[in-house]
Every structure is written in structure tokens, then in C-alpha cells.
Design an enzyme around this catalytic site. Structure first.
Site, PDB file in Angstrom:
ATOM      1  CG  ASN A   1      -0.331  -0.097   2.519  1.00  0.00           C
ATOM      2  OD1 ASN A   1       0.720  -0.721   2.674  1.00  0.00           O
ATOM      3  ND2 ASN A   1      -0.935   0.523   3.504  1.00  0.00           N
TER       4      ASN A   1
ATOM      5  CD  GLU B   1       5.800  -0.872  12.804  1.00  0.00           C
ATOM      6  OE1 GLU B   1       4.625  -0.513  13.031  1.00  0.00           O
ATOM      7  OE2 GLU B   1       6.747  -0.600  13.551  1.00  0.00           O
TER       8      GLU B   1
ATOM      9  CD  GLU C   1       8.871   0.470  10.133  1.00  0.00           C
ATOM     10  OE1 GLU C   1       8.171   1.182   9.400  1.00  0.00           O
ATOM     11  OE2 GLU C   1       9.470  -0.545   9.737  1.00  0.00           O
TER      12      GLU C   1
ATOM     13  CB  CYS D   1      -1.668   0.191   8.455  1.00  0.00           C
ATOM     14  SG  CYS D   1      -0.300   1.374   8.414  1.00  0.00           S
TER      15      CYS D   1
HETATM   16  P1  NAD Z   1       0.504  -9.085   3.475  1.00  0.00           P
HETATM   17  O1  NAD Z   1       0.699  -9.507   4.886  1.00  0.00           O
HETATM   18  O2  NAD Z   1      -0.353  -9.903   2.600  1.00  0.00           O
HETATM   19  O3  NAD Z   1       1.934  -9.018   2.733  1.00  0.00           O
HETATM   20  C1  NAD Z   1       2.993  -8.229   3.241  1.00  0.00           C
HETATM   21  C2  NAD Z   1       4.302  -8.769   2.706  1.00  0.00           C
HETATM   22  O4  NAD Z   1       4.497 -10.075   3.237  1.00  0.00           O
HETATM   23  C3  NAD Z   1       4.352  -8.909   1.186  1.00  0.00           C
HETATM   24  O5  NAD Z   1       5.632  -8.564   0.715  1.00  0.00           O
HETATM   25  C4  NAD Z   1       4.095 -10.388   0.973  1.00  0.00           C
HETATM   26  O6  NAD Z   1       4.658 -10.886  -0.221  1.00  0.00           O
HETATM   27  C5  NAD Z   1       4.822 -10.959   2.173  1.00  0.00           C
HETATM   28  N1  NAD Z   1       4.414 -12.319   2.539  1.00  0.00           N
HETATM   29  C6  NAD Z   1       3.288 -12.989   2.217  1.00  0.00           C
HETATM   30  N2  NAD Z   1       3.325 -14.235   2.733  1.00  0.00           N
HETATM   31  C7  NAD Z   1       4.492 -14.338   3.409  1.00  0.00           C
HETATM   32  C8  NAD Z   1       5.119 -15.374   4.161  1.00  0.00           C
HETATM   33  N3  NAD Z   1       4.531 -16.567   4.333  1.00  0.00           N
HETATM   34  N4  NAD Z   1       6.327 -15.128   4.730  1.00  0.00           N
HETATM   35  C9  NAD Z   1       6.921 -13.909   4.575  1.00  0.00           C
HETATM   36  N5  NAD Z   1       6.385 -12.899   3.850  1.00  0.00           N
HETATM   37  C10 NAD Z   1       5.192 -13.117   3.290  1.00  0.00           C
HETATM   38  O7  NAD Z   1       0.027  -7.555   3.540  1.00  0.00           O
HETATM   39  P2  NAD Z   1      -0.438  -6.635   2.332  1.00  0.00           P
HETATM   40  O8  NAD Z   1      -1.761  -7.117   1.858  1.00  0.00           O
HETATM   41  O9  NAD Z   1       0.668  -6.459   1.356  1.00  0.00           O
HETATM   42  O10 NAD Z   1      -0.596  -5.236   3.086  1.00  0.00           O
HETATM   43  C11 NAD Z   1      -1.744  -4.865   3.783  1.00  0.00           C
HETATM   44  C12 NAD Z   1      -1.603  -5.151   5.250  1.00  0.00           C
HETATM   45  O11 NAD Z   1      -0.441  -4.518   5.770  1.00  0.00           O
HETATM   46  C13 NAD Z   1      -2.755  -4.575   6.040  1.00  0.00           C
HETATM   47  O12 NAD Z   1      -3.096  -5.493   7.048  1.00  0.00           O
HETATM   48  C14 NAD Z   1      -2.179  -3.310   6.637  1.00  0.00           C
HETATM   49  O13 NAD Z   1      -2.818  -2.850   7.805  1.00  0.00           O
HETATM   50  C15 NAD Z   1      -0.784  -3.729   6.910  1.00  0.00           C
HETATM   51  N6  NAD Z   1       0.087  -2.570   7.007  1.00  0.00           N
HETATM   52  C16 NAD Z   1       0.610  -2.245   8.224  1.00  0.00           C
HETATM   53  C17 NAD Z   1       1.400  -1.109   8.348  1.00  0.00           C
HETATM   54  C18 NAD Z   1       1.998  -0.696   9.666  1.00  0.00           C
HETATM   55  O14 NAD Z   1       2.856   0.159   9.674  1.00  0.00           O
HETATM   56  N7  NAD Z   1       1.573  -1.263  10.770  1.00  0.00           N
HETATM   57  C19 NAD Z   1       1.658  -0.330   7.231  1.00  0.00           C
HETATM   58  C20 NAD Z   1       1.113  -0.702   6.009  1.00  0.00           C
HETATM   59  C21 NAD Z   1       0.332  -1.844   5.893  1.00  0.00           C
END
Ligand code: NAD
Length: 493
Positions: free
Chosen positions: A159, A257, A466, A291
Site C-alpha cells: 500500500n 508493523e 519505526e 493501516c
Molecule cells: P501481506 O501480509 O499480505 O503481505 C505483506 C508482505 O508479506 C508482502 O511482501 C508479501 O509478499 C509478504 N508475505 C506474504 N506471505 C508471506 C510469508 N509466508 N512469509 C513472509 N512474507 C510473506 O500484507 P499486504 O496485503 O501487502 O498489506 C496490507 C496489510 O499490511 C494490512 O493489514 C495493513 O494494515 C498492513 N500494514 C501495516 C502497516 C503498519 O505500519 N503497521 C503499514 C502498512 C500496511
């Protein structure tokens, strides 16, 4: 959409390892979310690609080419990175806008700016990697020093690719670490762009490496690799828990995060015009894929109907559509999957009795992943649309009577990343901010963010912080050095 909008080298599929574009195997299509057309492809990384990238990062770390520079030398390079980013704002913003479907004005004003600020701030941190002299009763000179950890595995979500990569990489670099970065499979382009820019700014080859591919295929191998010393993960709580489990078994420190579902509380003493404006921007910002956005609105009963009316009247006027138009505020969702998730969540809420004040359906625009900004009233607190993160331009609204009830509702989900309070009563603002289970609380505002202010979660929203000087501790370890001193009668010299 032709791929000519992208810099030529981003049209060529590659990883970026040891200072070079490396051709990989397999192929992942990168789509323009505004049209669903293919922009380019990237390699579908393999465990062997991760091994090559980790080896490059490990070699660069142990060689000292970056890790042993003085903090001031690293600082100069980090400043140069932020300068180059500012010089290339329009190109970088365009890459981010096409890749994520972000409104171009947002990408310019927020994404590139914030990421450049992050490098600038990290440049100052690089000069403050100080230890401390401890006054002890020991016959010794006792002090601590901070050391980089080694190879950091950075895994980032779709995102805010540029901002959330920068918030890890800038500080990891400031501390002297080397990095292997696995960006989200859907939005990898700014990471590849930045790899070139970092090299141009003077980051030595092998210090920053990018492997593109699916997290489900690469994640376990990367986060448990014997030569990875720390995992920096941002993403959903579900995947975060999985990665934390793997990293924990391998005894790798991890910052996580994770997801958010922030409450935004409007008290009846608020400046209502400002509170409504804040509420709208908090839930539509980044098309709701934020997020720390504000998808859960809690409104004190005395002004509840007034707020609903203002939302129903105001939300449909927020400029929505083509992200390349400068006036656009809400663009498409970043992926087909995210679009479909929003459709399912709103349909389920409607079936459970939610009242749709505005929106509630997809928008047919150029074949892209568009969903109308949506406001849902009369929702039960136990409903999935309230308890679960939707991650789209959807706002749920619930009434409350007392301050205590507002706090209880606000804290009633598993998440705890951010929260907002709209009130003119500063005593109440302090009381409620204190009581909210969230890593960051905004009063009479939303998303006021700065690299000097830490953010991170409580509960299922994650571990660690962070930004801010606090983040240096996430990317360094402390060593105690105790040098015995001889008393004068034993000292030969
Ligand atoms: P996601 O968890 O699907 O993916 C995040 C990353 O993890 C991607 O690079 C993905 O390829 C990788 N991934 C997927 N499976 C994995 C595995 N088994 N092992 C290691 N890595 C793996 O999240 P998304 O859909 O890309 O992003 C949206 C989510 O992220 C929402 O829940 C949002 O709230 C959260 N988010 C949190 C923050 C924060 O700062 N807290 C910031 C932005 C987004």
C-alpha cells in the site's frame, strides 16, 4: 497502457543484487490498477535468488565497506539519497502512482516527500550512534557501544511501497547494516527504482539488494536464513504472526508493523466542520488502504444524526476516479484481490443490516479496480465490518453516550495501531488519549506524521517502533566493554 510511462530499466524484469540488475526466472505481472493493464513484469524469485542476495549482503557487511564507515560518512550518503529523491520527485511519484493506483498528487506530496524526509532524518541519526560511559564501582572503565546487526531482511506491503521501505532501509543503513528487500509482489517498482538511486548516491554494491517474488514462496527461506540477522516486516497481522513464528524459531529479532482498524471519536464538543473534514480524509486517504486510516467512526449521540447527514452530503463530492488527474483524491484499489475483499466485506455488512449512506458498490471506470467511497451506519459493534480490517474506502459509524463508552468501543477490537479524538476539551483529550490502546493518537487531526515521531502497534497491530530515535535500537545491538584498570601500586608504568 503501454509501459513507456516507466523508466526504461523498470520495463526489464530483474532482481537487483550486488549492484546489478539480475535476470530471474518466472514472471509476475505488474498491473496498472487504474486500467488492469499490464505495466511490466518482474521475476518470480526463488530460494536460490534469496541465497545469492543474502550472500551479497553478508559479504558487503563483513567487508566493512559500509558497516565500518563512520556514522558521518554514512550520513553524507543518506543526505544525498534524499536530495536525489527530491530532484526526481515527479518520476518517482509517477512510478508509485502507476504501480499502486495512487492519486498522483498524493504520491508527489506525501509518498516521495515523506520518504525523502525519512532518509534526511536517518542521516542525522547516523551521527548519533552513541554509547554511554557507566559510572560503576568496578575498578574499570565501563562503557557501552552500539553495533549494526548484520543483514536485515525487509519484507514490505503493497500500500505504501516507497514510504514503508524507506522507513526500514534508511535507518538500517544509518546503523551500518546491509539489506535484502522483498517488496510486495504487486507493487515492487519503487524498490527497483530506489536500488539504482541508492547506488548513484554512493551506497556500495551488495549493501542494498532487492528480490522480487511471492512472500508465500520466499518468506520462510528469507526470514530464517542463517545469514540473516534481523527481520523487518510490515504487512497483515495474519502473515506477520506467521513470519514472527518462523523468525522466533530461528532466534532472529523481528519488528512487525501489522494491521490496523483505528477508531475515530467525535465528541459533541468538537468543532464539527473540522471533525467531519478530518473524518473523511482519514478514511479515504490512500483509497482507504492505510493501516493508520480511520475506518471506525464513533459519534456522541447528541451530534450523531448531524454527522451522518454531513457525511452523506460530503463524501460523494470527494474527487474520485483517474489517479493521473491532479484533482483526484480517491483512486482505484491497488489490486483485484483488494477490490474483491472490499466488495465481500460491504456486501456482508449490508446483508447484516448496515444502512448504506453513500457508495456500497464498485465503479466501472476504465476496467480498473474502483470502489465508491462508502459510509455504513447502524452497524453492530460485533459485526465483521467493525471488528475486521477492510482496507478500502469504507467507513462504519456507531453512536455512543459517554466518554467511558467511547473508550470501551474504541478498544474493543484486536488492533491497536492508531486512534483519533475530535474534541475542543483538552482535559478530555488527555484523558482519552491515555486510555486508548494505540501506538499513536491524533487529536483534532489525522495522519500528522513525521520521521521523528515513532509509530507502531499494540495488541495484534505488532511489535517494535519505526521512526524516531527509538528505531535505532531496532537496528543495532548494545555491547558492554569493561576495561580493568590497575591501581597505582600495581601499575608498572
Ligand atoms: P501481506 O501480509 O499480505 O503481505 C505483506 C508482505 O508479506 C508482502 O511482501 C508479501 O509478499 C509478504 N508475505 C506474504 N506471505 C508471506 C510469508 N509466508 N512469509 C513472509 N512474507 C510473506 O500484507 P499486504 O496485503 O501487502 O498489506 C496490507 C496489510 O499490511 C494490512 O493489514 C495493513 O494494515 C498492513 N500494514 C501495516 C502497516 C503498519 O505500519 N503497521 C503499514 C502498512 C500496511
Amino acid at each position: 497502457m503501454s509501459s513507456s510511462v516507466l523508466p526504461e530499466y523498470l520495463c526489464t524484469p530483474h532482481h537487483y543484487i550486488n549492484g546489478e540488475a539480475v535476470t530471474g526466472t518466472g514472471e509476475i505481472q505488474v498491473l496498472d490498477p487504474a486500467t488492469a493493464q499490464v505495466l511490466t513484469t518482474t521475476p518470480r524469485g526463488t530460494a536460490a535468488d534469496i541465497d545469492t542476495a543474502v550472500a551479497a549482503a553478508h559479504t558487503s557487511f563483513t567487508s566493512g565497506v559500509w558497516s565500518k564507515l563512520s556514522g558521518r560518512e554514512r550520513s553524507r550518503v543518506l543526505y544525498r539519497i534524499s536530495e536525489l529523491m527530491r530532484q526526481r520527485t515527479s518520476e518517482l511519484a509517477e512510478v508509485e502512482s502507476y504501480d499502486v493506483g495512487k492519486p498522483i498528487s498524493l504520491a508527489n506530496a506525501v509518498d516521495v516527500n515523506n520518504a525523502a524526509d525519512t532518509y534526511e532524518y536517518a542521516a542525522s541519526l547516523a551521527q548519533h550512534l552513541d554509547g554511554a560511559v557507566r559510572s560503576t564501582p568496578l575498578p574499570a572503565h565501563a562503557f557501552t557501544q552500539r553495533e549494526p546487526l548484520g543483514v536485515v531482511a525487509a519484507i514490505t506491503p503493497f500500500n505504501f511501497p516507497l514510504i514503508l521501505s524507506s522507513s526500514k532501509i534508511a535507518v538500517a543503513l544509518a546503523a551500518g547494516n546491509s539489506i535484502v528487500h522483498k517488496p510486495a509482489e504487486d507493487t515492487p517498482l519503487s524498490a527497483l527504482y530506489m536500488a539504482r538511486l541508492l547506488q548513484e548516491a554512493g551506497v556500495p554494491d551488495g549493501v542494498y539488494n532487492v528480490v522480487t517474488g511471492y512472500g508465500s514462496e520466499l518468506g520462510d527461506h528469507l526470514s530464517t536464513h542463517p545469514n540473516v540477522n534481523k527481520v523487518a516486516f510490515t504487512g497483515s497481522s495474519k502473515i506477520g504472526a506467521h513470519v514472527a513464528g518462523k523468525a522466533g524459531q530461528a532466534l532472529r529479532p523481528i519488528t512487525a508493523e501489522l494491521g490496523g482498524n483505528a477508531p475515530n471519536i467525535i465528541f459533541d464538543d468538537a468543532d464539527l466542520a473540522q471533525a467531519i473534514q478530518t473524518t473523511i480524509s482519514a478514511f479515504v486517504f490512500n483509497t482507504g488502504q492505510f493501516c493508520m486510516g480511520g475506518p471506525r467512526l464513533l459519534v456522541q449521540r447528541g451530534v450523531y444524526e448531524q454527522v451522518l447527514e454531513a457525511l452523506a452530503a460530503g463524501v460523494p463530492h470527494v474527487p474520485f476516479g483517474d489517479p493521473r488527474k491532479p484533482e483526484t483524491v480517491i483512486g482505484p484499489l491497488a489490486t483485484q484481490a483488494q477490490h474483491d475483499k472490499v466488495v465481500a466485506a460491504v456486501d456482508e455488512a449490508k446483508a447484516a443490516g448496515a444502512r448504506v449512506l453513500t457508495g456500497g458498490e464498485s465503479a466501472d471506470i476504465n476496467g480498473g479496480f474502483f470502489y465508491h467511497p462508502t459510509v455504513l451506519a447502524d452497524v453492530e459493534n460485533s459485526a465483521d465490518c467493525v471488528q475486521e480490517e477492510i482496507f478500502g474506502p469504507v467507513l462504519t459509524v456507531q453512536p455512543f453516550d459517554t466518554e467511558q463508552e467511547a473508550i470501551a468501543l474504541a478498544n474493543s477490537t484486536d488492533y491497536g495501531l492508531a486512534a483519533g479524538i475530535q474534541t475542543e476539551n483538552m482535559s478530555r483529550a488527555h484523558r482519552v488519549a491515555d486510555a486508548l490502546e494505540a501506538g499513536i493518537v491524533w487529536v483534532n487531526s489525522w495522519a500528522l506524521l513525521d520521521p521523528s515521531m515513532p509509530f507502531g502497534g499494540v495488541k495484534s497491530s505488532g511489535w517494535g517502533r519505526e521512526n524516531g530515535p527509538e528505531q535505532l535500537h531496532e537496528y543495532t545491538r548494545t555491547k558492554s566493554v569493561i576495561i580493568a584498570l590497575k591501581p597505582a601500586e600495581q601499575d608498572q608504568a
